[in-house]
Structures are given as structure tokens and as C-alpha cells.
Design a protein around this motif. Structure first.
Motif: not given
Length: 226
Positions: A25, A27, A32, A36
Motif C-alpha cells: 500500500d 500511504r 492511501s 489500498d
């Protein structure tokens, strides 16, 4: 950024480093930007220790609210100077944009302090994600060796948006936390971390994330550096 922990090791010649990372993922400040899902990132750092100047950049694959957005580009440049044997400061400028019909382009200025492996910075963007409002972001990053090649690391960030937020019926603040464990297998690195956010939703700050992205996630990443 990898350069944050190494740019103050002063040597007489210029240094170039790069890395490629595959993560479960992607981030960015707790949000995100890969829906995701897994993401690939390519990063490079270049610095001239004898002068204090450095520069670098990063490209990451993303999945945003518009499927035509495919990649994030981030470049930066700055100046660093040592204050004591363990304390240094730096300041610089970053520029971020995305591929696709909407660039979400914005610039931000930052200033920071580094004490051993503890890195703190404050960022100011006059038009965060090209959303029409200024934003401030403060962060702390640290890492410590456990035993052998194992280490722990952590990050905490705090974001504040200026301007009216009445239409969102929400706060103008948001915090993000990330903590994990890593295994250094030079030139490779494996990390497992937990990421979470608190406060206002990502829409308040103009993040172009996909609808329904989670606030919490376990993230597994594998990096190769050169």
C-alpha cells in the motif's frame, strides 16, 4: 525519504543513491494513494556534502479517484548544515504533481532539525494539492537498531488546513502515525508497519484518493538500494 538519515554524513565528493520499493500500500501522510493496493516507488538522492546542497526525487504508482491518474512525481532541493556533532538543520523546497488530466500540482517549503537519527520537519504549502487553501504539516521520524540487522522505526505527523471548513462539518486537523519493524539485508530492506490516521477526512484537505480508502492498514514493503 532515505536521504533524511544520511545527507549529513559529510564527505568530500558528491554522492548519488537510488532505490526501488514494492509495497502492499502506498500511504502519503497516512492517506492511501494506491486505493489500498500494491504500489511501486522509484527514488533517487544526490548531495554535495562539501557544500551542504542536496536534491532528489521520487516516482510512485498511484490509483486515485480518476483512473487516468497513474503516477505521482515528487522532486526536492535543499541545503543542510551541521550545528554540533549530533545536531544538524536543513531547509528546502518540494514540488509534487500527478500524471493525468488533473495534476494536483503544488509546492511546499520546509525546514527541519536532525538529532542523530531523530528527524523533525515543518512544511508549508500555500495551495495544498492545488485545492485552493494553504496547509501546514509537521512530522517526526526516528529509527533504532534492535539486534543484529533488525530495527524499529516510527513516524508521527500533524496536518492543519487553513480556510473555511464549515461546508465539511469537520475539523481542519488530521494526524497520522506509522510504526514498524525492519530487517536490513544490504542492499535490500524489508519492513512491516502499521499506519493509522485520526481527525478530518481526506476530502477536507483535497487529497484525490479513491472513495472508501481505509484509515488503518498493515503495510509490507521490500526495497533494493544502490
Amino acid at each position: 525519504m532515505a536521504v533524511a538519515l544520511t545527507l549529513f554524513v559529510m564527505q568530500a565528493r558528491a554522492q548519488f543513491a537510488g532505490s526501488i520499493t514494492l509495497s502492499s500500500d502506498y500511504r502519503f501522510r497516512g492517506v492511501s494513494l494506491s486505493d489500498d493496493r500494491p504500489s511501486a516507488q522509484l527514488a533517487f538522492d544526490y548531495d554535495l556534502p562539501s557544500t551542504g546542497w542536496y536534491a532528489g526525487g521520487m516516482m510512485a504508482s498511484v490509483r486515485l479517484d480518476d483512473p487516468r491518474q497513474a503516477a505521482q512525481w515528487l522532486v526536492y532541493a535543499g541545503y543542510a548544515s551541521r550545528l554540533t556533532a549530533n545536531l544538524s538543520w536543513d531547509a528546502g523546497e518540494r514540488y509534487t504533481r500527478f500524471t493525468g488530466p488533473e495534476s494536483y500540482a503544488y509546492a511546499e517549503t520546509y525546514v527541519g532539525l536532525t538529532y542523530q537519527q531523530l528527524v523533525g520537519r515543518v512544511y508549508y504549502a500555500p495551495d495544498y494539492f492545488n485545492f485552493g487553501y494553504p496547509a501546514w504539516y509537521a512530522e517526526l521520524n526516528d529509527s533504532h537498531t534492535l539486534v543484529g540487522r533488525w530495527y524499529v522505526f516510527g513516524h508521527v505527523g500533524y496536518l492543519r488546513r487553513d480556510g473555511d471548513v464549515a461546508d465539511y462539518h469537520a475539523s481542519r486537523y488530521r494526524s497520522d502515525l506509522r510504526a514498524g519493524i525492519g530487517l536490513a539485508l544490504t542492499p535490500c530492506d524489508v519492513q512491516l508497519s502499521w499506519s493509522t490516521v485520526r481527525g478530518a477526512s481526506y476530502e477536507v484537505f483535497g487529497y484525490p484518493a479513491s472513495q472508501g480508502v481505509t484509515r488503518n492498514a498493515w503495510i509490507l514493503s521490500f526495497s533494493y538500494a544502490w
